[in-house]
Write an enzyme that holds these catalytic residues in place. Sequence first.
Site, PDB file in Angstrom:
ATOM      1  CG  ASP A   1      -2.061  -1.065   1.047  1.00  0.00           C
ATOM      2  OD1 ASP A   1      -1.825  -1.920   0.106  1.00  0.00           O
ATOM      3  OD2 ASP A   1      -2.785  -1.136   2.265  1.00  0.00           O
TER       4      ASP A   1
ATOM      5  CG  ASP B   1      11.605   0.055  14.029  1.00  0.00           C
ATOM      6  OD1 ASP B   1      12.080  -1.020  13.254  1.00  0.00           O
ATOM      7  OD2 ASP B   1      10.418  -0.321  14.623  1.00  0.00           O
TER       8      ASP B   1
ATOM      9  CG  LEU C   1       0.201   3.198   4.817  1.00  0.00           C
ATOM     10  CD1 LEU C   1       0.293   3.031   3.506  1.00  0.00           C
ATOM     11  CD2 LEU C   1      -1.446   3.162   5.163  1.00  0.00           C
TER      12      LEU C   1
ATOM     13  CB  SER D   1      -7.136  -4.908   9.606  1.00  0.00           C
ATOM     14  OG  SER D   1      -7.444  -6.236   9.111  1.00  0.00           O
TER      15      SER D   1
ATOM     16  CD  GLU E   1      -7.447 -11.527  11.050  1.00  0.00           C
ATOM     17  OE1 GLU E   1      -7.986 -11.572   9.799  1.00  0.00           O
ATOM     18  OE2 GLU E   1      -7.253 -12.389  11.540  1.00  0.00           O
TER      19      GLU E   1
ATOM     20  CE1 TYR F   1      -1.967  -6.719  10.887  1.00  0.00           C
ATOM     21  CE2 TYR F   1      -4.283  -7.918  10.594  1.00  0.00           C
ATOM     22  CZ  TYR F   1      -3.199  -6.914  10.344  1.00  0.00           C
ATOM     23  OH  TYR F   1      -3.617  -5.946   9.441  1.00  0.00           O
TER      24      TYR F   1
HETATM   25  P1  NAP Z   1       2.752  -4.910   3.899  1.00  0.00           P
HETATM   26  O1  NAP Z   1       3.054  -5.073   2.429  1.00  0.00           O
HETATM   27  O2  NAP Z   1       3.133  -6.025   4.879  1.00  0.00           O
HETATM   28  O3  NAP Z   1       3.681  -3.467   4.310  1.00  0.00           O
HETATM   29  C1  NAP Z   1       3.829  -3.306   5.818  1.00  0.00           C
HETATM   30  C2  NAP Z   1       4.985  -2.128   5.711  1.00  0.00           C
HETATM   31  O4  NAP Z   1       5.153  -2.071   7.222  1.00  0.00           O
HETATM   32  C3  NAP Z   1       6.116  -2.503   5.135  1.00  0.00           C
HETATM   33  O5  NAP Z   1       6.783  -1.029   4.592  1.00  0.00           O
HETATM   34  C4  NAP Z   1       7.246  -2.877   6.131  1.00  0.00           C
HETATM   35  O6  NAP Z   1       8.562  -2.689   6.150  1.00  0.00           O
HETATM   36  C5  NAP Z   1       6.593  -1.899   7.426  1.00  0.00           C
HETATM   37  N1  NAP Z   1       6.968  -2.206   8.806  1.00  0.00           N
HETATM   38  C6  NAP Z   1       7.034  -3.533   9.268  1.00  0.00           C
HETATM   39  N2  NAP Z   1       7.691  -3.495  10.645  1.00  0.00           N
HETATM   40  C7  NAP Z   1       7.873  -2.014  10.673  1.00  0.00           C
HETATM   41  C8  NAP Z   1       8.668  -1.598  11.969  1.00  0.00           C
HETATM   42  N3  NAP Z   1       8.694  -2.090  13.129  1.00  0.00           N
HETATM   43  N4  NAP Z   1       8.827  -0.070  11.652  1.00  0.00           N
HETATM   44  C9  NAP Z   1       8.346   0.652  10.669  1.00  0.00           C
HETATM   45  N5  NAP Z   1       7.565   0.015   9.645  1.00  0.00           N
HETATM   46  C10 NAP Z   1       7.506  -1.537   9.571  1.00  0.00           C
HETATM   47  O7  NAP Z   1       1.546  -4.577   4.180  1.00  0.00           O
HETATM   48  P2  NAP Z   1       0.226  -3.759   3.235  1.00  0.00           P
HETATM   49  O8  NAP Z   1      -0.570  -4.836   2.708  1.00  0.00           O
HETATM   50  O9  NAP Z   1       0.869  -2.575   2.543  1.00  0.00           O
HETATM   51  O10 NAP Z   1      -0.883  -3.083   4.364  1.00  0.00           O
HETATM   52  C11 NAP Z   1      -0.544  -1.723   4.757  1.00  0.00           C
HETATM   53  C12 NAP Z   1      -1.140  -1.535   6.107  1.00  0.00           C
HETATM   54  O11 NAP Z   1      -2.515  -1.834   5.943  1.00  0.00           O
HETATM   55  C13 NAP Z   1      -0.737  -2.538   7.182  1.00  0.00           C
HETATM   56  O12 NAP Z   1      -0.723  -1.692   8.375  1.00  0.00           O
HETATM   57  C14 NAP Z   1      -1.616  -3.715   7.321  1.00  0.00           C
HETATM   58  O13 NAP Z   1      -1.737  -4.130   8.320  1.00  0.00           O
HETATM   59  C15 NAP Z   1      -2.909  -2.866   6.982  1.00  0.00           C
HETATM   60  N6  NAP Z   1      -3.867  -3.901   6.202  1.00  0.00           N
HETATM   61  C16 NAP Z   1      -3.841  -4.401   5.046  1.00  0.00           C
HETATM   62  C17 NAP Z   1      -4.710  -4.978   4.232  1.00  0.00           C
HETATM   63  C18 NAP Z   1      -4.427  -5.735   3.074  1.00  0.00           C
HETATM   64  O14 NAP Z   1      -5.421  -6.622   2.712  1.00  0.00           O
HETATM   65  N7  NAP Z   1      -3.249  -5.362   2.555  1.00  0.00           N
HETATM   66  C19 NAP Z   1      -6.205  -5.014   4.940  1.00  0.00           C
HETATM   67  C20 NAP Z   1      -6.372  -4.092   6.048  1.00  0.00           C
HETATM   68  C21 NAP Z   1      -5.162  -3.724   6.679  1.00  0.00           C
HETATM   69  P3  NAP Z   1       9.310  -3.963   5.256  1.00  0.00           P
HETATM   70  O15 NAP Z   1       9.208  -3.574   3.910  1.00  0.00           O
HETATM   71  O16 NAP Z   1      10.829  -3.543   5.446  1.00  0.00           O
HETATM   72  O17 NAP Z   1       8.967  -5.185   5.639  1.00  0.00           O
HETATM   73  N1  GDD Z   2      -1.211 -16.788   3.846  1.00  0.00           N
HETATM   74  C1  GDD Z   2      -2.007 -18.011   3.853  1.00  0.00           C
HETATM   75  N2  GDD Z   2      -1.024 -18.998   3.264  1.00  0.00           N
HETATM   76  N3  GDD Z   2      -3.239 -18.051   3.798  1.00  0.00           N
HETATM   77  C2  GDD Z   2      -3.714 -19.065   3.518  1.00  0.00           C
HETATM   78  C3  GDD Z   2      -3.311 -20.361   3.071  1.00  0.00           C
HETATM   79  C4  GDD Z   2      -1.752 -20.377   2.862  1.00  0.00           C
HETATM   80  O1  GDD Z   2      -0.894 -21.303   2.370  1.00  0.00           O
HETATM   81  N4  GDD Z   2      -3.710 -21.252   2.888  1.00  0.00           N
HETATM   82  C5  GDD Z   2      -5.219 -21.003   3.157  1.00  0.00           C
HETATM   83  N5  GDD Z   2      -4.983 -19.625   3.699  1.00  0.00           N
HETATM   84  C6  GDD Z   2      -6.177 -18.967   4.080  1.00  0.00           C
HETATM   85  C7  GDD Z   2      -6.076 -18.282   5.354  1.00  0.00           C
HETATM   86  O2  GDD Z   2      -6.254 -19.317   6.596  1.00  0.00           O
HETATM   87  C8  GDD Z   2      -7.096 -16.932   5.331  1.00  0.00           C
HETATM   88  O3  GDD Z   2      -8.284 -17.581   5.840  1.00  0.00           O
HETATM   89  C9  GDD Z   2      -7.130 -16.528   3.934  1.00  0.00           C
HETATM   90  O4  GDD Z   2      -6.312 -17.796   3.185  1.00  0.00           O
HETATM   91  C10 GDD Z   2      -6.333 -15.380   3.815  1.00  0.00           C
HETATM   92  O5  GDD Z   2      -5.104 -15.238   4.378  1.00  0.00           O
HETATM   93  P1  GDD Z   2      -3.948 -14.166   4.020  1.00  0.00           P
HETATM   94  O6  GDD Z   2      -3.755 -13.888   2.467  1.00  0.00           O
HETATM   95  O7  GDD Z   2      -2.816 -14.477   4.595  1.00  0.00           O
HETATM   96  O8  GDD Z   2      -4.834 -12.926   4.482  1.00  0.00           O
HETATM   97  P2  GDD Z   2      -5.549 -12.620   5.916  1.00  0.00           P
HETATM   98  O9  GDD Z   2      -7.122 -12.569   5.551  1.00  0.00           O
HETATM   99  O10 GDD Z   2      -5.264 -13.574   6.957  1.00  0.00           O
HETATM  100  O11 GDD Z   2      -4.825 -11.115   5.917  1.00  0.00           O
HETATM  101  C11 GDD Z   2      -5.076 -10.127   5.204  1.00  0.00           C
HETATM  102  O12 GDD Z   2      -6.052  -9.439   5.200  1.00  0.00           O
HETATM  103  C12 GDD Z   2      -6.234  -8.865   6.434  1.00  0.00           C
HETATM  104  C13 GDD Z   2      -7.645  -7.752   6.165  1.00  0.00           C
HETATM  105  O13 GDD Z   2      -8.638  -8.704   6.402  1.00  0.00           O
HETATM  106  C14 GDD Z   2      -3.659  -9.202   5.695  1.00  0.00           C
HETATM  107  O14 GDD Z   2      -3.329  -8.465   4.582  1.00  0.00           O
HETATM  108  C15 GDD Z   2      -3.747  -8.323   7.011  1.00  0.00           C
HETATM  109  O15 GDD Z   2      -2.688  -7.544   7.036  1.00  0.00           O
HETATM  110  C16 GDD Z   2      -5.102  -7.623   6.742  1.00  0.00           C
HETATM  111  O16 GDD Z   2      -5.480  -6.725   7.831  1.00  0.00           O
END
Ligand code: NAP
Ligand code: GDD
Length: 337
Positions: A14, A64, A86, A131, A133, A154
């Site tokens: 993001d 950090d 983020l 999130s 979640e 988380y």
């Molecule tokens: P991501 O790709 O895992 O990116 C996470 C970022 O946080 C990376 O830049 C990571 O750095 C940085 N980070 C980790 N530990 C840190 C620390 N101790 N201090 C400072 N920065 C740190 O996540 P994303 O998918 O872009 O998501 C962005 C945000 O939205 C996150 O907070 C996530 O929990 C939240 N979110 C995501 C989703 C989704 O579906 N993608 C949905 C709901 C909420 P590195 O690159 O060095 O690892």
């Molecule tokens: N990662 C992963 N790996 N997930 C798996 C696998 C596998 O091999 N097999 C099945 N799954 C299922 C997980 O159990 C979960 O139900 C679903 O796939 C999605 O898993 P993830 O892609 O890891 O995403 P998430 O839903 O647990 O979490 C993501 O979405 C959240 C928002 O709802 C992350 O991006 C979180 O940071 C974010 O907040």
Amino acid sequence: MTKTALITGVTGQDGSYLSELLLSKGYTVHGLVRRSSSFNTERIDHIYQGPQETGRSFVLHHADLSDGVALVNLLREIRPDEVYNLGAQSHVRVSFDAPLYTGDVTGLGALRLLEAVRASGIDTRVYQASSSEMFGATPPPQNEKTPFHPRSPYGVAKVYGYWATVNYREAYGMYAVNGILFNHESPRRGETFVTRKITRAVARIKAGLQSELYLGNLDAVRDWGYAPEYVDAMWRMLQQDEPTDYVVATGVPATVRQFLETAFAHAGLDWQEHVRHDAKYERPSEVDALIGDASKAAELLDWKPEVMVEDLARIMVDADVKQVEDQLAGATVRVDR
Ligand code: NAP
Ligand code: GDD
């Protein structure tokens, strides 16, 4: 007037899309990068501006979320108009293995940033990456009024960050908002989240580089959207007259199995010939179903998603197929530029 933004997590999925969006709007963007023993800037290398360049609009800083003093110093130096938090340990399964670390960075990190804003005395708007979640075991559809029942360290940490944000809004009148985003993906998605794990495997199986893919629970239901559209919703949340919290989602449910079927079929493959089960990828407590109701964002932010899950799977497969082809041809360019 040029606006200035600070993005924590700028190296993540993001963070990279949000940087591009804000730069395209004329912002000066500052990004917080955590120290890593090898390069962790691959997603933003194409917009990187070196310290020797004059008049930079994209500036990176080492800091950090575990270091509150560094956050205060950074905010005092940059004095941003907008802060997007983020940064997080964002992997749900990993949070069961590293619960305290996840609580510190993902939960307390949000509070550290809010307190750093207060301590530095600057007038800024704050976006907190909350999130879906957090809804955990509460059945869908989920919206801004749905009670939280997190099912992972988380999710628990994100609930802490959510309430810290609400509290700073109420206690100090801060413009601080929660974007409660449902799963959103892209070709830049981390390789261990299930969608990218699948589309990457599809590309490698098609190229003859692997034959099997090990997964956990295929019955989980998620509401998967397209990340570039979701960062636009983040920006809109900070442009309103009043701060409030929003759900961002497509409202379209799909199981992991359905995503598998679509992704493999798009490459002319039968998923059942390649996918194996491994309990290692299951969670001690699972979130069974997340389906969002984003009508508040539609009404107040005029935000609507366009890319739905099936197109998303195809976009990601195409990007990974191209990436594998490029790698096999000896090139190292990213596929989604
Ligand atoms: P991501 O790709 O895992 O990116 C996470 C970022 O946080 C990376 O830049 C990571 O750095 C940085 N980070 C980790 N530990 C840190 C620390 N101790 N201090 C400072 N920065 C740190 O996540 P994303 O998918 O872009 O998501 C962005 C945000 O939205 C996150 O907070 C996530 O929990 C939240 N979110 C995501 C989703 C989704 O579906 N993608 C949905 C709901 C909420 P590195 O690159 O060095 O690892
Ligand atoms: N990662 C992963 N790996 N997930 C798996 C696998 C596998 O091999 N097999 C099945 N799954 C299922 C997980 O159990 C979960 O139900 C679903 O796939 C999605 O898993 P993830 O892609 O890891 O995403 P998430 O839903 O647990 O979490 C993501 O979405 C959240 C928002 O709802 C992350 O991006 C979180 O940071 C974010 O907040």
